[in-house]
Design an enzyme around this catalytic site. Sequence first.
Site, PDB file in Angstrom:
ATOM      1  N   ASN A  66       0.830  -1.206   0.000  1.00  0.00           N
ATOM      2  CA  ASN A  66       0.000   0.000   0.000  1.00  0.00           C
ATOM      3  C   ASN A  66       0.863   1.254   0.000  1.00  0.00           C
ATOM      4  O   ASN A  66       2.020   1.233   0.424  1.00  0.00           O
ATOM      5  CB  ASN A  66      -0.897   0.031   1.249  1.00  0.00           C
ATOM      6  CG  ASN A  66      -1.943  -1.058   1.245  1.00  0.00           C
ATOM      7  OD1 ASN A  66      -2.757  -1.146   0.336  1.00  0.00           O
ATOM      8  ND2 ASN A  66      -1.917  -1.909   2.261  1.00  0.00           N
ATOM      9  N   ASP A 111      11.744   3.043   4.448  1.00  0.00           N
ATOM     10  CA  ASP A 111      10.800   3.034   5.558  1.00  0.00           C
ATOM     11  C   ASP A 111      11.478   2.631   6.864  1.00  0.00           C
ATOM     12  O   ASP A 111      11.159   3.154   7.941  1.00  0.00           O
ATOM     13  CB  ASP A 111       9.615   2.109   5.266  1.00  0.00           C
ATOM     14  CG  ASP A 111      10.045   0.689   4.888  1.00  0.00           C
ATOM     15  OD1 ASP A 111      11.218   0.486   4.518  1.00  0.00           O
ATOM     16  OD2 ASP A 111       9.192  -0.218   4.952  1.00  0.00           O
ATOM     17  N   ASP A 139       7.980  -3.623  12.601  1.00  0.00           N
ATOM     18  CA  ASP A 139       7.058  -3.024  11.635  1.00  0.00           C
ATOM     19  C   ASP A 139       6.332  -4.136  10.892  1.00  0.00           C
ATOM     20  O   ASP A 139       6.942  -4.949  10.196  1.00  0.00           O
ATOM     21  CB  ASP A 139       7.837  -2.147  10.654  1.00  0.00           C
ATOM     22  CG  ASP A 139       6.918  -1.352   9.724  1.00  0.00           C
ATOM     23  OD1 ASP A 139       5.684  -1.565   9.758  1.00  0.00           O
ATOM     24  OD2 ASP A 139       7.429  -0.517   8.967  1.00  0.00           O
ATOM     25  N   THR A 144       4.292  -5.756   4.449  1.00  0.00           N
ATOM     26  CA  THR A 144       4.371  -6.910   3.554  1.00  0.00           C
ATOM     27  C   THR A 144       5.347  -7.928   4.143  1.00  0.00           C
ATOM     28  O   THR A 144       5.094  -9.130   4.158  1.00  0.00           O
ATOM     29  CB  THR A 144       4.834  -6.470   2.161  1.00  0.00           C
ATOM     30  OG1 THR A 144       3.968  -5.441   1.679  1.00  0.00           O
ATOM     31  CG2 THR A 144       4.824  -7.637   1.197  1.00  0.00           C
TER      32      THR A 144
END
Length: 265
Positions: free
Chosen positions: A11, A116, A136, A139
């Site tokens: 996303n 990220d 985190d 995916t």
Amino acid sequence: MLLAIDAGNTNIVFALVDPGVDGQGATILTRWRIATDARRTADEYAVWLHQLLMLEGYGMTDVDAVIIATVVPRALHNLKVLASKYFKVDALVAGEGKAGWGIALDVVEPQSVGADRVVNAIAAHSKAEGDLLVVDFGTATTFDVVDYAGAYKGGIIAPGLNLSLEALVSAAAKLPRIAIEAPESTSVIGRTTEEQMRIGVFWGYVAMMEGLAQKLRSQIGRPVKIIATGGLAVLFDEHTDLFDIIAPDLTIEGLAMIYARSLRN
């Protein structure tokens, strides 16, 4: 206002942020999520965002800065075109130019670390002192070690929960698709196929997280605070004592911090 864009493998999150004064007191006003598609054009993004901004009482002209973190290189061009064509600004790209990391990447191949993960490390260091472990849920589920000085030291990449479940269902013809949720019973002896799958997926993932976190703590050798982010952080927090801080918007917060620092560079 700042439009912070976190482009992940599954996303892309767009967040409208009031950056505050000199980076202090940044506030996430609203956020939207769209499936990642590297073929999506700047025009398509603009039509979608225009409607969503209007629904929240904002307009395109309210955005005067854009910052992007992406782990999907093919998506970057169209996101930069979105910024220049529709918001009339040159997008900052996390890790580049004035939006450089500003922290040490103490790993063998610093250029290969996902944007990220570095952004999360920056935001995590601002939230807690000492050595940190950032988990985190995306995916992939990543475990990132940040030392007491704020340096990124490396970590672990494990298959994400959705990815693991999809692989299981795709490879086994008779297994049904199930929702990702905690089993209704505390028993780990499933009486139906669905129960057995849910136990294996959910409690197996909890055991994996707790086991890897313990190994990382032992290797670090100092007290470690664990910060969780990503969509499943809240769900798992209800069933484990592993996490010290839940920060669903950690990446967006980190992008706001990098943007504020870029103003001083």
